[in-house]
Every structure is written in C-alpha cells, then in structure tokens.
Scaffold this active site. Structure first.
Site, PDB file in Angstrom:
ATOM      1  CB  SER A  12      40.884  32.287  38.679  1.00  0.00           C
ATOM      2  OG  SER A  12      39.830  33.195  38.953  1.00  0.00           O
ATOM      3  CD  GLU A 154      39.743  39.827  43.128  1.00  0.00           C
ATOM      4  OE1 GLU A 154      40.920  40.192  43.187  1.00  0.00           O
ATOM      5  OE2 GLU A 154      39.380  38.712  42.730  1.00  0.00           O
ATOM      6  CB  CYS A 186      32.767  37.753  35.259  1.00  0.00           C
ATOM      7  SG  CYS A 186      34.150  37.919  36.408  1.00  0.00           S
ATOM      8  CG  HIS A 188      34.963  38.884  40.636  1.00  0.00           C
ATOM      9  ND1 HIS A 188      35.392  37.633  40.258  1.00  0.00           N
ATOM     10  CD2 HIS A 188      35.921  39.389  41.452  1.00  0.00           C
ATOM     11  CE1 HIS A 188      36.572  37.400  40.821  1.00  0.00           C
ATOM     12  NE2 HIS A 188      36.918  38.448  41.547  1.00  0.00           N
TER      13      HIS A 188
END
Ligand code: DGL
Length: 266
Positions: A12, A154, A186, A188
């Site tokens: 994504s 992020e 995930c 991240h």
C-alpha cells in the site's frame, strides 16, 4: 519465465520495503521492482473490494514489467486480495503472500497460544485465525487491530516514550497475558519489534513476515529453477504518489537511501 526476469513487490505504501529489504538481503542477485501505492494508503482502513481492485491493477503493471513473480508485501492486501489475484491471473504468474509463510512457521514451531496485531482490515478478515485453526484446531488466536501504530511509525515515533506508551496501551490486556507468540501482522511493525519483545520481558516470541517471506521466495524460485545468478539492472522503486516525506520514511524502512520514482498507474 527465466531467472533474469525481475521480482515484482507491492504494498500500500512504503512499509513493504521491510519485506523488499529482506528479499534483497537474502537474494542480492535478484532484480526487484517495487510498487508502493502511496496514492491509496492506508489499505488497513479500506474495504476489501477496494484493496482487491488496487491489487489487480498493480499486479497488471508488474506483469507488464515482465516480472516472474509478484510478492504481495502487505498483510492487508495479502489478507484481502491473494485469492482474488490467483483467480484473476489464473496461473499466469506466481503470487507470494506474507500470511502463509508466517502461519506455516508458527505451526512448525508448535505454538498454540497465539497473539496477533495488525490493521483493522487484516484483523477483520480473520485470515490468520482461519488459516491457523484450519491446521491446528485447538490453537487459540487472540487478535487486536492496532490502527495507531502505522501512522505513529510513519511519523518517526518508533523509538522512545510515545511509542512505548502506545505499545503498552495496546498490549497490556488480559487476552495477551497467556500467549506464547505474538505475530506482527503488518509491514510496519518490525520497526517496533524490540519494544514489543521488551514489553513481554522476552517471555513471548515475537515473529514477523520478513525473513519467512524472503525464504519462501527463494524456495519457489529454486524449485521452479528461475533464480537469477547475476543482476543486470538496478532495483527500481515506484510510488503512485510522491511527497518528500516518503523519501525519509523509505530510508527508515529499507535501511538506506533509495530513489523513489513516481508512476501514476491510475
Ligand atoms: N502495509 C499494510 C499492512 O501490512 C499497513 C499499512 C496500510 O494500512 O496500508 O497491513
């Protein structure tokens, strides 16, 4: 398919660079083409129909780049779109998702009391839980959507008090008291893995998809006899929308500076 063809990888956004980095580390001779759909992130908050549509379109782009394989380097897209991609492309290309290698590893290791954190879409899909329970019926899978973690990481808050506090808030709950393993479902979360290990005082194994996915890529390429032996081109990193902020974040996830090239396929 031939070994010299590139491996397509998509996510994504830029979180999937953690998976791309693991593949590059294990298979440095492979030519990678990465596509981060930054125009549509976060997928974790999207409907499964939207994620399927984006995944089909991105795969088409990667197939047009002559990729020999497409790695869905995103838990949310793997959960929502893997089966759809297999049906839609009907054997035209090999797809690798990030869910199955992690599920297989958990089962191989004999874990039965399993915790999982991921995006809302991944948790709501129940994909991990269903896959684990279809193989080990008595397994208990405690899942929690942790939507604050992606924006937190992020924004660069993956070290220090803010992240520690939010991680504690999410993990300090009765359903996680008795687990043997925590799955980081995930892209991240590998960046905060140390804090999660620390939260559980080292008493819970913490697993992510990075190395197991890279190993699965290697296994399939080897089995199909399409490993590359010498990389001819530099790896390419495309994003569907570019802002300067992505450059910094990309470095954080890939571990070194990379040039992001805008490619609006929409
Ligand atoms: N890449 C997504 C995943 O692994 C996280 C970011 C998003 O929600 O788009 O689930």
């Amino acid at each position: 398919m031939t070994g010299a063809q590139p491996i397509g990888i998509f996510d994504s956004g830029i979180g999937g660079l953690t998976i791309a980095h693991a593949i590059n580390k294990m298979l440095p001779q492979e030519h990678l083409i990465y596509f981060g759909d930054t125009a549509h992130l976060p997928y974790g908050e999207k409907s499964s129909d939207a994620i399927k549509y984006y995944s089909i379109k991105i795969s088409k782009f990667l197939i047009e780049q002559q990729c020999k394989m497409v790695v869905i380097a995103c838990n949310t897209a793997s959960a929502a779109a893997y089966e759809t991609l297999l049906d839609f492309y009907d054997g035209k290309i090999i797809f690798v998702n990030v869910v199955d290698p992690l599920v297989d590893k958990v089962i191989q290791n004999g874990y039965e009391r399993i915790g999982l954190i991921g995006t809302k879409a991944t948790v709501n899909s129940q994909v991990y839980k269903n896959k684990i329970k279809s193989k080990v019926q008595k397994a208990q899978v405690e899942q929690l959507a942790t939507p604050l973690l992606v924006p937190m990481i992020e924004e660069g808050y993956y070290k220090g008090q803010v992240s520690e506090l939010i991680i504690k808030e999410y993990l300090d709950r009765p359903e996680f008291k008795n687990i043997e393993v925590m799955l980081l479902a995930c892209t991240h979360y590998p960046l905060i893995k140390d804090y999660i290990i620390q939260f559980f005082d080292g008493n819970v194994e913490v697993m992510d998809s990075m190395d197991v996915t890279a190993l699965e890529v290697q296994r399939i390429l080897n089995e199909q006899n399409i490993l590359n032996h010498k990389r001819q081109y530099a790896n390419k990193f495309y994003v569907s929308d570019y802002t300067e902020g992505f450059d910094e974040t990309a470095q954080m996830f890939y571990g070194k500076h990379i040039d992001l090239v805008t490619n609006s396929i929409w």
